[in-house]
Design an enzyme around this catalytic site. Structure first.
Site, PDB file in Angstrom:
ATOM      1  N   LEU A 109       1.184  -1.807   0.091  1.00 37.85           N
ATOM      2  CA  LEU A 109       0.021  -0.193   0.192  1.00 37.85           C
ATOM      3  C   LEU A 109       0.939   0.940   0.308  1.00 37.85           C
ATOM      4  O   LEU A 109       1.805   1.601   0.677  1.00 37.85           O
ATOM      5  CB  LEU A 109      -1.042   0.133   0.642  1.00 37.85           C
ATOM      6  CG  LEU A 109      -2.011   0.287   0.873  1.00 37.85           C
ATOM      7  CD1 LEU A 109      -3.463   0.212  -0.162  1.00 37.85           C
ATOM      8  CD2 LEU A 109      -3.166   1.036   1.925  1.00 37.85           C
ATOM      9  N   ASP A 110       1.216   1.622  -1.536  1.00 37.65           N
ATOM     10  CA  ASP A 110       2.088   2.811  -0.887  1.00 37.65           C
ATOM     11  C   ASP A 110       1.220   4.082  -0.413  1.00 37.65           C
ATOM     12  O   ASP A 110       0.754   4.200   0.467  1.00 37.65           O
ATOM     13  CB  ASP A 110       2.084   3.668  -2.428  1.00 37.65           C
ATOM     14  CG  ASP A 110       0.928   4.437  -3.100  1.00 37.65           C
ATOM     15  OD1 ASP A 110       0.701   4.891  -2.531  1.00 37.65           O
ATOM     16  OD2 ASP A 110       0.348   3.940  -4.377  1.00 37.65           O
ATOM     17  N   THR A 111       2.916   5.022   0.056  1.00 39.18           N
ATOM     18  CA  THR A 111       2.639   6.146   1.214  1.00 39.18           C
ATOM     19  C   THR A 111       0.908   6.904   0.729  1.00 39.18           C
ATOM     20  O   THR A 111       0.098   7.105   1.801  1.00 39.18           O
ATOM     21  CB  THR A 111       3.625   6.808   1.550  1.00 39.18           C
ATOM     22  OG1 THR A 111       4.673   6.134   1.149  1.00 39.18           O
ATOM     23  CG2 THR A 111       3.771   7.796   2.090  1.00 39.18           C
TER      24      THR A 111
END
Length: 245
Positions: A109-111
Site C-alpha cells: 500500500l503506497d504512502t
C-alpha cells in the site's frame, strides 16, 4: 479426523467459538446445520481437533482457536507502509496496539494511498494472501480528475495494456461524476506496484485520492482513519477458505 477417544466435543468447540451455547449448538447439530471436513454431522458427541478439522455452520467456516494476531488498520494518507523508517516518517507502528508480538503487514500500500491494511504474525496466512497465485481480490475507491466519459469507462472495463503487461479489473463501477471529478469502485486481483494509479493515468484521469476498502472478504466499513480493529471470526474463516487453509 481424530479418533473418537481424542479431541474435543463438537458442541464445546462451537460454544468456545462464540457460535452458540452448548445446548443451542446441540440443536444445530440435530438439524444438520454443522459440517466437519465436508460431511454433515447429526449425531451428538463427535470429537474433533479444532486446530485441524474444518468445521462449518450453515456453510460458514469456523476458524480454529486463535494462536496468532490479526488486525485491520485504516492507514492514513502519508503514512509509510512499513514498521520502521530510517527517514523518521510516520509508519504503521505509530497506529498499532501495543503487543509483545511482532506483526508484519500483508501486501503493498503506497504512502499516498490510504485505507485497509492487514497486519498479523501468522506467516502462512500472510504469505498466501500476498502470493499472486491465490489471486486475492482487493477493492479500491478511486477519485480521479476530470469527468470520465462512457467510452473511457468501457475502455477501462475491457482492460488495458501497460508497459509491464495487460491489466483488466475484476469489477468496475462508476459511482459518480461531475465536470471536475469522477469516483470509481475498482476490484483487482493484481499485485503490481501502483497498478490502480497507472491504469487511471493511462486513460488520462490521474488519481486525486485512492483508498483500499476491501481485501477478499474483509471490509474497511466504518473504521475511522488511523484506527485498528481485530479481524472477526467470520472474516478469518473466510480468509482461510480463500487461500486453502
Amino acid at each position: 479426523m481424530v479418533e473418537e477417544t481424542e479431541g474435543v466435543r463438537l458442541q464445546k468447540v462451537l460454544a468456545a467459538a462464540g457460535i452458540a451455547s452448548r445446548r443451542a449448538s446441540e440443536i444445530m447439530i440435530d438439524k444438520g446445520r454443522v459440517e466437519v471436513n465436508g460431511k454433515v454431522v447429526t449425531e451428538q458427541g463427535m470429537r474433533v481437533d479444532p486446530e485441524r478439522d474444518k468445521i462449518r455452520v450453515d456453510g460458514s467456516r469456523i476458524p480454529p482457536p486463535r494462536r496468532h494476531i490479526y488486525v485491520v488498520l485504516n492507514k492514513p494518507r502519508g503514512v509509510v507502509a512499513t514498521l520502521e523508517d530510517p527517514e523518521g516518517r510516520p509508519t504503521l507502528s505509530d497506529y498499532l496496539p501495543r503487543t509483545r508480538e511482532r506483526l508484519f503487514h500483508v501486501g503493498r500500500l503506497d504512502t499516498e494511498t490510504e485505507g485497509l491494511i492487514i497486519l498479523t504474525n501468522d506467516g502462512e496466512l500472510g504469505h498466501r494472501l500476498s502470493h499472486p497465485s491465490y489471486e486475492v481480490r482487493k477493492t479500491y475507491m478511486v477519485e480521479v480528475a476530470g469527468n470520465m466519459d462512457n467510452k473511457t469507462f468501457r475502455r477501462l472495463e475491457k482492460g488495458l495494456r501497460l508497459e509491464d503487461g495487460p491489466v483488466k479489473p475484476d469489477k468496475l463501477k462508476l459511482v459518480s461524476r461531475t465536470e471536475t471529478r469522477s469516483l470509481l469502485n475498482v476490484t483487482l486481483h493484481e499485485g503490481r506496484n501502483r497498478i490502480v494509479r497507472r491504469m487511471m493515468e493511462a486513460v488520462g484521469h490521474p488519481v486525486d485520492r485512492l483508498s483500499r476498502i476491501g481485501i477478499g472478504p474483509v471490509r474497511l466499513g466504518q473504521l475511522p482513519v488511523g484506527q485498528t480493529r481485530d479481524i472477526t471470526p467470520e472474516e478469518l474463516g473466510a480468509l482461510m477458505d480463500l487461500v486453502g487453509l
